[in-house]
Design an enzyme around this catalytic site. Structure first.
Site, short mmCIF file in Angstrom:
data_model
loop_
_atom_site.label_atom_id
_atom_site.label_comp_id
_atom_site.label_asym_id
_atom_site.label_seq_id
_atom_site.Cartn_x
_atom_site.Cartn_y
_atom_site.Cartn_z
N CYS A 1 0.83 -1.22 0.00
CA CYS A 1 0.00 0.00 0.00
C CYS A 1 0.86 1.26 0.00
O CYS A 1 1.33 1.70 1.05
CB CYS A 1 -0.94 -0.01 1.20
SG CYS A 1 -1.98 1.45 1.24
N CYS B 1 -0.64 4.14 2.06
CA CYS B 1 -0.48 4.02 3.51
C CYS B 1 0.97 4.33 3.91
O CYS B 1 1.22 4.99 4.91
CB CYS B 1 -0.78 2.62 4.01
SG CYS B 1 -2.19 1.84 3.25
N ASP B 2 1.93 3.82 3.16
CA ASP B 2 3.31 3.78 3.63
C ASP B 2 4.29 4.65 2.85
O ASP B 2 5.44 4.80 3.26
CB ASP B 2 3.82 2.33 3.60
CG ASP B 2 2.98 1.42 4.48
OD1 ASP B 2 2.45 1.93 5.48
OD2 ASP B 2 2.85 0.24 4.17
#
Ligand code: NDP
Length: 307
Positions: free
Chosen positions: A133, A136-137
């Protein structure tokens, strides 16, 4: 006894919930491990009709949930651990808390989850540089090189997004042609921070406690090389989340739920499916939402006919 339990809270599940709650069926949605589904992990969505400017995936799903709740949808932030489905119902859905919910009908809208290569090093370094992701990261990888695996639209989208942070992004693709749409592929190839390692497969991830590099093999020449990087972003497509249902519901060889022609009916009476868990072809937010609508209408007809 619930009229209908919807398992999953992505565009398919929540669209079904909007329709069913407007029809005063009081649906219960079990939101699952990723409330809002895959779109909550995406950045800007440009192809969901009705938005002139890009809409943020999280915001879109938050609004879909609020819209469903406005008409009386009940949403449980729970996971389903097992099901017992029987033709015509009632169906039993066991939650992570141990509670068992009964329903006259069920819509399976569990979506799909990221595919991994299956390397031991992926497991060992999960969340230590290995992720699926970028949204997300990505921000953890400021001014360092990263790799993105895959040649589809997701890989292009994630690679482009990662250029906001990373010093360099290398896309590793096993063929010499992208699967991605032309527009996405061109956008990625034009980006000066992106390089593509064509015809390349990952042999292993280098690093004991953190990602330090990726060893790749060129499948045409046999040449082995190592790309230095701190982030490994898998964008290899998805696997339908249908394991829980396979004992009762027919699926294809890849695990996607089989639907009867021109309907959302599964092989079991009173059990319907919608979205990516039943769609290996289109897998779009808007097509999932459309399938959710169809499932809701099929549930309405089923409940009317049986009552
Ligand atoms: P796809 O299935 O389209 O692509 C997966 C990629 O991973 C392919 O390039 C595939 O290679 C590669 N791959 C799969 N397994 C392996 C493996 N074992 N080893 C090496 N490579 C592997 O998935 P996406 O998530 O990219 O896209 C899913 C759907 O969502 C598509 O329909 C896509 O168009 C859509 N989408 C649309 C977006 C948009 O329009 N903004 C954004 C993101 C997704 P190969 O090509 O060789 O099979």
């Amino acid at each position: 006894m619930e009229n209908v339990i919807i398992i999953g809270s992505g565009p398919a599940g929540l669209t079904a919930a909007v329709y069913l709650s407007r029809a005063e069926m009081k649906p219960l949605v079990i939101a699952g491990t990723l409330p809002g589904g895959q779109l909550t992990q995406t950045t800007d969505i440009e192809n969901f009709p009705g938005f002139i400017d890009p809409v943020n995936g999280f915001e879109l799903m938050f609004n879909m949930q609020k819209q469903a709740e406005r008409f009386g949808t009940k949403i449980l932030n729970e996971t389903v651990t097992s099901v017992s489905l029987s033709s015509g119902g009632p169906h039993e859905i066991t939650l992570g808390s141990g509670e068992v919910k009964k329903a006259k009908s069920v819509i399976i809208a569990t979506g799909a989850s990221p595919r991994w290569l299956g390397l031991d090093s992926e497991q060992r370094l999960m969340n230590k540089g290995v992720t699926a992701c970028a949204t997300c990261d990505g921000a953890f990888y400021k001014n360092v090189p990263v790799v993105v695996l895959g040649g589809g639209d997701t890989a292009m989208e994630e690679a482009i997004f990662l250029t906001r942070f990373a010093s360099k992004v290398t896309i590793i693709h096993r063929r010499d042609q992208l699967r991605a749409s032309k527009i996405m592929g061109e956008r990625a190839m034009k980006n000066p921070k992106i390089e593509i390692a064509w015809n390349s497969v990952v042999e292993d991830i280098v690093g004991e406690n953190a990602v330090e590099g990726v060893r790749i093999k060129n499948v045409k020449t046999g040449e082995i090389s190592t790309i230095e990087c701190e982030g490994y972003f898998a964008a290899l497509g998805h696997i339908p989340a249908t394991e829980l249902f396979k004992q009762f519901i027919d699926t294809d060889s890849q695990g996607y739920i089989d639907l009867k022609t021109n309907s959302s009916n599964t092989n079991m009476e009173g059990v319907f499916a919608a979205g990516d868990c039943a769609d290996s072809v289109y897998r779009q937010a808007v097509s999932a939402a459309g399938m959710g609508c169809r499932a809701a209408m099929d549930v309405e007809r089923f409940l009317e006919a049986t009552e």
